[in-house]
Design a protein around this motif. Structure first.
Motif, PDB file in Angstrom:
ATOM      1  N   ALA A 206       0.844  -1.193   0.000  1.00 18.05           N
ATOM      2  CA  ALA A 206       0.000   0.000   0.000  1.00 18.05           C
ATOM      3  C   ALA A 206       0.879   1.243   0.000  1.00 18.05           C
ATOM      4  CB  ALA A 206      -0.917   0.010   1.217  1.00 18.05           C
ATOM      5  N   SER A 207       0.588   2.134  -0.930  1.00 17.05           N
ATOM      6  CA  SER A 207       1.335   3.388  -1.025  1.00 17.05           C
ATOM      7  C   SER A 207       0.393   4.482  -1.501  1.00 17.05           C
ATOM      8  CB  SER A 207       2.513   3.247  -1.995  1.00 17.05           C
ATOM      9  OG  SER A 207       3.228   4.465  -2.110  1.00 17.05           O
ATOM     10  N   GLY A 208       0.134   5.471  -0.661  1.00 15.46           N
ATOM     11  CA  GLY A 208      -0.750   6.560  -1.028  1.00 15.46           C
ATOM     12  C   GLY A 208      -2.151   6.074  -1.306  1.00 15.46           C
ATOM     13  N   ALA A 209      -2.687   6.428  -2.464  1.00 18.81           N
ATOM     14  CA  ALA A 209      -4.066   6.079  -2.822  1.00 18.81           C
ATOM     15  C   ALA A 209      -4.198   4.667  -3.373  1.00 18.81           C
ATOM     16  CB  ALA A 209      -4.603   7.075  -3.851  1.00 18.81           C
ATOM     17  N   PHE A 210      -3.078   3.976  -3.602  1.00 16.67           N
ATOM     18  CA  PHE A 210      -3.104   2.654  -4.250  1.00 16.67           C
ATOM     19  C   PHE A 210      -2.691   1.568  -3.275  1.00 16.67           C
ATOM     20  CE2 PHE A 210      -0.802  -0.758  -6.446  1.00 16.67           C
ATOM     21  CZ  PHE A 210      -1.808  -1.212  -7.293  1.00 16.67           C
ATOM     22  N   LEU A 245      -9.434   7.916  -4.963  1.00 15.62           N
ATOM     23  CA  LEU A 245      -9.269   9.339  -5.195  1.00 15.62           C
ATOM     24  C   LEU A 245     -10.191  10.099  -4.247  1.00 15.62           C
ATOM     25  CD1 LEU A 245      -9.175   9.238  -9.098  1.00 15.62           C
ATOM     26  CD2 LEU A 245      -7.228   9.394  -7.522  1.00 15.62           C
ATOM     27  N   SER A 246     -10.260  11.417  -4.380  1.00 10.05           N
ATOM     28  CA  SER A 246     -11.043  12.210  -3.440  1.00 10.05           C
ATOM     29  C   SER A 246     -12.527  11.850  -3.466  1.00 10.05           C
ATOM     30  CB  SER A 246     -10.866  13.694  -3.731  1.00 10.05           C
ATOM     31  OG  SER A 246     -11.269  13.987  -5.069  1.00 10.05           O
ATOM     32  N   SER A 247     -13.082  11.588  -4.640  1.00  6.69           N
ATOM     33  CA  SER A 247     -14.504  11.283  -4.731  1.00  6.69           C
ATOM     34  C   SER A 247     -14.802   9.992  -5.495  1.00  6.69           C
ATOM     35  CB  SER A 247     -15.259  12.429  -5.400  1.00  6.69           C
ATOM     36  OG  SER A 247     -14.777  12.648  -6.719  1.00  6.69           O
ATOM     37  N   ARG A 277     -18.645   9.456  -4.978  1.00 11.91           N
ATOM     38  CA  ARG A 277     -19.216  10.228  -3.885  1.00 11.91           C
ATOM     39  C   ARG A 277     -19.399  11.678  -4.333  1.00 11.91           C
ATOM     40  NH1 ARG A 277     -15.465   6.814  -2.626  1.00 11.91           N
ATOM     41  NH2 ARG A 277     -13.804   8.381  -2.847  1.00 11.91           N
ATOM     42  N   PRO A 278     -20.543  12.001  -4.963  1.00  9.99           N
ATOM     43  CA  PRO A 278     -20.748  13.363  -5.480  1.00  9.99           C
ATOM     44  C   PRO A 278     -20.879  14.406  -4.383  1.00  9.99           C
ATOM     45  CG  PRO A 278     -22.757  12.063  -5.699  1.00  9.99           C
ATOM     46  CD  PRO A 278     -21.689  11.127  -5.259  1.00  9.99           C
ATOM     47  N   SER A 279     -21.214  13.986  -3.157  1.00  4.52           N
ATOM     48  CA  SER A 279     -21.303  14.903  -2.027  1.00  4.52           C
ATOM     49  C   SER A 279     -21.065  14.111  -0.754  1.00  4.52           C
ATOM     50  CB  SER A 279     -22.681  15.580  -1.988  1.00  4.52           C
ATOM     51  OG  SER A 279     -23.686  14.645  -1.635  1.00  4.52           O
ATOM     52  N   SER A 281     -23.197  13.477   1.390  1.00  2.78           N
ATOM     53  CA  SER A 281     -24.405  12.719   1.721  1.00  2.78           C
ATOM     54  C   SER A 281     -24.627  11.520   0.814  1.00  2.78           C
ATOM     55  CB  SER A 281     -25.636  13.631   1.649  1.00  2.78           C
ATOM     56  OG  SER A 281     -25.552  14.679   2.593  1.00  2.78           O
ATOM     57  N   TRP A 282     -24.159  11.588  -0.435  1.00  8.40           N
ATOM     58  CA  TRP A 282     -24.482  10.564  -1.420  1.00  8.40           C
ATOM     59  C   TRP A 282     -23.274   9.708  -1.776  1.00  8.40           C
ATOM     60  CZ3 TRP A 282     -29.150   9.042  -3.056  1.00  8.40           C
ATOM     61  CH2 TRP A 282     -30.233   9.914  -2.868  1.00  8.40           C
ATOM     62  N   THR A 283     -23.515   8.394  -1.936  1.00  9.23           N
ATOM     63  CA  THR A 283     -22.526   7.468  -2.482  1.00  9.23           C
ATOM     64  C   THR A 283     -23.231   6.555  -3.474  1.00  9.23           C
ATOM     65  OG1 THR A 283     -21.257   7.448  -0.414  1.00  9.23           O
ATOM     66  CG2 THR A 283     -20.814   5.677  -1.987  1.00  9.23           C
ATOM     67  N   LEU A 284     -22.654   6.416  -4.662  1.00  7.17           N
ATOM     68  CA  LEU A 284     -23.187   5.535  -5.693  1.00  7.17           C
ATOM     69  C   LEU A 284     -22.131   4.483  -6.030  1.00  7.17           C
ATOM     70  CD1 LEU A 284     -24.704   8.273  -8.037  1.00  7.17           C
ATOM     71  CD2 LEU A 284     -25.875   6.987  -6.222  1.00  7.17           C
ATOM     72  N   ILE A 285     -22.535   3.215  -6.045  1.00  6.84           N
ATOM     73  CA  ILE A 285     -21.594   2.115  -6.252  1.00  6.84           C
ATOM     74  C   ILE A 285     -22.125   1.194  -7.343  1.00  6.84           C
ATOM     75  CG2 ILE A 285     -20.376   0.175  -5.190  1.00  6.84           C
ATOM     76  CD1 ILE A 285     -20.940   1.517  -2.465  1.00  6.84           C
TER      77      ILE A 285
END
Length: 360
Positions: A206-210, A245-247, A277-279, A281-285
């Protein structure tokens, strides 16, 4: 006699005071400890097609439409010198009826006791999460292997999520690398010493985001007076990766299943997904997978969509839809559970659900 009683009292009072002082001082110098009560309550309205041989559908109020309803206790004690003792006890229950999920085992999810050190890692014993559980449910699969998702394909068999009579060693993180080694004594049957035994190994980078990991697990069959499968083995190796990533997050995994025990059919399984994750409050998978059987023309595919609305960090409303296409005579259900209501061979199954979950 009166003098003796007075003398005894005079001696006893200072000794009692000294003992109280020493007990108080000892209590103040004891290593710090902590105890946490936690859990999750999840209830949903579920509809599934083709749940019997007649092709009829089922509508139900179900516990654990997304994640199991559980409660548990966990804690640790600082023993000094960087060493900590820890434990975890967890039970699953049916939120729709209030009944325990498994009456034969009260702490049917976890019963763990161990020692952890920053310098040499951790050793734990008891009923533990398997290698597949630790390195898929925790931190890789985007839904944590939710109840009606790609878990149903069988990269981690239901019976292999938790392992009895187990010992696990986890290394400390050595730069970007960590590893876990696990074994169990199985059923501990004198008539068949290898019955139910399990062994597993995982290595993660594991390194950073990966991050990426490889796992290998071997499970022996069970023993009973009517049937002895202890000489049979299920062998599975997996390679997985996740990028956050961030979202947006991405997940992919390949699994190779071999052996003659066939907890799931021999073959190759590919699965993956993306989370957005557009906000706050919301998560779409969205996730999908395909399983190619090597012993037959079985070729089930599964597609899964989840929408989550987070009222808070602890309370979530969710909706999902799952479709299983049982090509080539496979018989995979959309529900990841032992004894799930599966369609007849070669028949597809659709499931939709709307639920509410609260963590505490």
């Amino acid at each position: 006699m009166k003098k003796f009683r007075v003398l005894s009292a005079c001696v006893a009072l200072p000794l009692t005071a000294l003992a109280t002082f020493m007990s108080s001082a000892q209590a103040q110098s004891l290593p710090t400890s902590q105890l946490t009560l936690y859990g999750n309550i999840d209830t949903a309205l579920i509809w599934s097609s083709n749940t019997n041989a007649q092709g009829q559908s089922t509508t139900s109020v179900a516990s654990g439409g997304y994640q199991l309803s559980v409660w548990g206790l966990m804690g640790q004690e600082d023993l000094g010198g960087g060493l900590k003792a820890f434990f975890r006890l967890e039970n699953s229950f049916n939120a729709d009826t209030g009944a325990v999920s498994l009456s034969s085992s009260f702490f049917n999810r976890f019963a763990v006791l161990g020692l952890r050190s920053d310098s040499w890692g951790a050793v734990s014993l008891g009923r533990l999460g398997s290698i597949g559980f630790d390195y898929t449910v925790l931190g890789y699969d985007l839904t944590n292997l939710d109840t009606y998702g790609i878990a149903a394909l069988g990269a981690v068999p239901f019976v292999n999520l938790k392992i009895n009579n187990a010992v696990k060693y986890e290394t400390p993180r050595l730069g970007p690398v960590r590893a876990t080694l696990m074994t169990s004594t199985g059923q501990e049957a004198a008539e068949a010493s290898s019955a139910g035994r399990y062994s597993g190994l995982a290595v993660e980078y594991a390194s950073g985001a990966f991050k990426t990991r490889v796992t290998h697990e071997v499970t022996h069959g069970s023993y009973s007076s009517a049937l002895n499968q202890s000489s049979l083995q299920d062998k599975r190796s997996t390679l997985a990766a996740r990028y956050d990533l961030s979202s947006v997050s991405f997940f992919g995994e390949a699994a190779w299943i071999n052996g003659d025990l066939r907890l799931t059919p021999r073959g190759r399984l590919l699965q993956g997904g993306v989370s957005w994750r557009p906000s706050t409050s919301w998560t779409l998978i969205g996730e999908a997978g395909v399983y190619d059987y090597s012993d037959s023309d079985g070729h089930p595919t599964l597609s899964h969509l989840v929408a989550q609305y987070h009222f808070s960090k602890r309370t979530m409303l969710y909706a999902f839809g799952t479709y299983v296409d049982n090509q080539g005579g496979s018989r995979v259900s959309s529900l990841f559970a032992a004894g799930a209501l599966a369609p007849v061979a070669g028949q597809s199954q659709s499931t939709v659900g709307l639920g509410l979950a609260h963590r505490f």
